[in-house]
Design a protein around this motif. Structure first.
Motif, mmCIF file in Angstrom:
data_model
loop_
_atom_site.group_PDB
_atom_site.id
_atom_site.type_symbol
_atom_site.label_atom_id
_atom_site.label_comp_id
_atom_site.label_asym_id
_atom_site.label_seq_id
_atom_site.Cartn_x
_atom_site.Cartn_y
_atom_site.Cartn_z
ATOM 1 N N LEU A 1 0.832 -1.210 0.000
ATOM 2 C CA LEU A 1 0.000 0.000 0.000
ATOM 3 C C LEU A 1 0.863 1.254 0.000
ATOM 4 N N PHE A 2 1.892 1.300 0.844
ATOM 5 C CA PHE A 2 2.777 2.459 0.888
ATOM 6 C C PHE A 2 3.528 2.636 -0.429
ATOM 7 N N ALA A 3 3.937 1.542 -1.055
ATOM 8 C CA ALA A 3 4.630 1.632 -2.338
ATOM 9 C C ALA A 3 3.704 2.201 -3.404
ATOM 10 N N LEU A 4 2.460 1.756 -3.428
ATOM 11 C CA LEU A 4 1.499 2.278 -4.406
ATOM 12 C C LEU A 4 1.200 3.758 -4.155
ATOM 13 N N LEU A 5 1.054 4.118 -2.900
ATOM 14 C CA LEU A 5 0.812 5.531 -2.578
ATOM 15 C C LEU A 5 2.012 6.398 -2.934
ATOM 16 N N LEU A 6 3.216 5.875 -2.742
ATOM 17 C CA LEU A 6 4.419 6.615 -3.107
ATOM 18 C C LEU A 6 4.498 6.807 -4.625
ATOM 19 N N LEU A 7 4.178 5.773 -5.377
ATOM 20 C CA LEU A 7 4.167 5.889 -6.838
ATOM 21 C C LEU A 7 3.118 6.890 -7.303
ATOM 22 N N LEU A 8 1.958 6.868 -6.680
ATOM 23 C CA LEU A 8 0.909 7.828 -7.017
ATOM 24 C C LEU A 8 1.350 9.252 -6.705
ATOM 25 N N LEU A 9 2.015 9.445 -5.592
ATOM 26 C CA LEU A 9 2.510 10.768 -5.220
ATOM 27 C C LEU A 9 3.551 11.265 -6.221
ATOM 28 N N VAL A 10 4.464 10.411 -6.626
ATOM 29 C CA VAL A 10 5.481 10.793 -7.611
ATOM 30 C C VAL A 10 4.815 11.159 -8.928
ATOM 31 N N LYS A 11 3.822 10.395 -9.333
ATOM 32 C CA LYS A 11 3.102 10.666 -10.580
ATOM 33 C C LYS A 11 2.396 12.017 -10.510
ATOM 34 N N LEU A 12 1.786 12.316 -9.379
ATOM 35 C CA LEU A 12 1.094 13.595 -9.231
ATOM 36 C C LEU A 12 2.063 14.769 -9.206
ATOM 37 N N LEU A 13 3.219 14.590 -8.599
ATOM 38 C CA LEU A 13 4.185 15.682 -8.544
ATOM 39 C C LEU A 13 4.826 15.960 -9.897
ATOM 40 N N GLN A 14 4.906 14.963 -10.752
ATOM 41 C CA GLN A 14 5.505 15.153 -12.071
ATOM 42 C C GLN A 14 4.493 15.583 -13.124
ATOM 43 N N HIS A 15 3.222 15.619 -12.758
ATOM 44 C CA HIS A 15 2.169 15.977 -13.706
ATOM 45 C C HIS A 15 2.303 17.442 -14.114
ATOM 46 N N ARG A 16 2.260 17.698 -15.401
ATOM 47 C CA ARG A 16 2.326 19.073 -15.900
ATOM 48 C C ARG A 16 0.917 19.617 -16.049
ATOM 49 N N SER A 17 0.758 20.845 -15.698
ATOM 50 C CA SER A 17 -0.551 21.469 -15.752
ATOM 51 C C SER A 17 -0.863 21.932 -17.172
ATOM 52 N N TYR A 18 -2.137 21.960 -17.513
ATOM 53 C CA TYR A 18 -2.551 22.404 -18.844
ATOM 54 C C TYR A 18 -2.872 23.883 -18.891
#
Length: 67
Positions: A14-31
C-alpha cells in the motif's frame, strides 16, 4: 469507522502504491498557466505636501487632541 487490518506485507505494498501515485502527481504538468504580472509602484511613497515641512508639529498636535 472501520480501520484497515493489513498484514505487514500488505502495508508495504500500500505504501509503495501511494508513493508511486505521489510521484506521478508531482511530475504531472498542468494544462493551464497563471497569467500574473508583477505590480509596479512607480509613485513616490512620501508624506503629502502640506505635512512635509511641519510633520512633527502635526503629530504633536494630534497627540494633544486626544489628551
Amino acid at each position: 469507522m472501520t480501520e484497515l487490518n493489513l498484514t505487514p506485507t500488505e502495508m508495504i505494498i500500500l505504501f509503495a502504491l501511494l508513493l508511486l501515485l505521489l510521484v506521478k502527481l508531482l511530475q504531472h504538468r498542468s494544462y493551464f498557466k497563471l497569467d500574473l504580472e508583477p505590480k509596479n509602484d512607480d509613485e513616490k511613497k512620501t508624506t503629502p505636501e502640506p505635512y512635509q515641512t511641519r510633520y512633527g508639529a502635526y503629530i504633536q498636535s494630534q497627540g494633544r487632541y486626544y489628551n
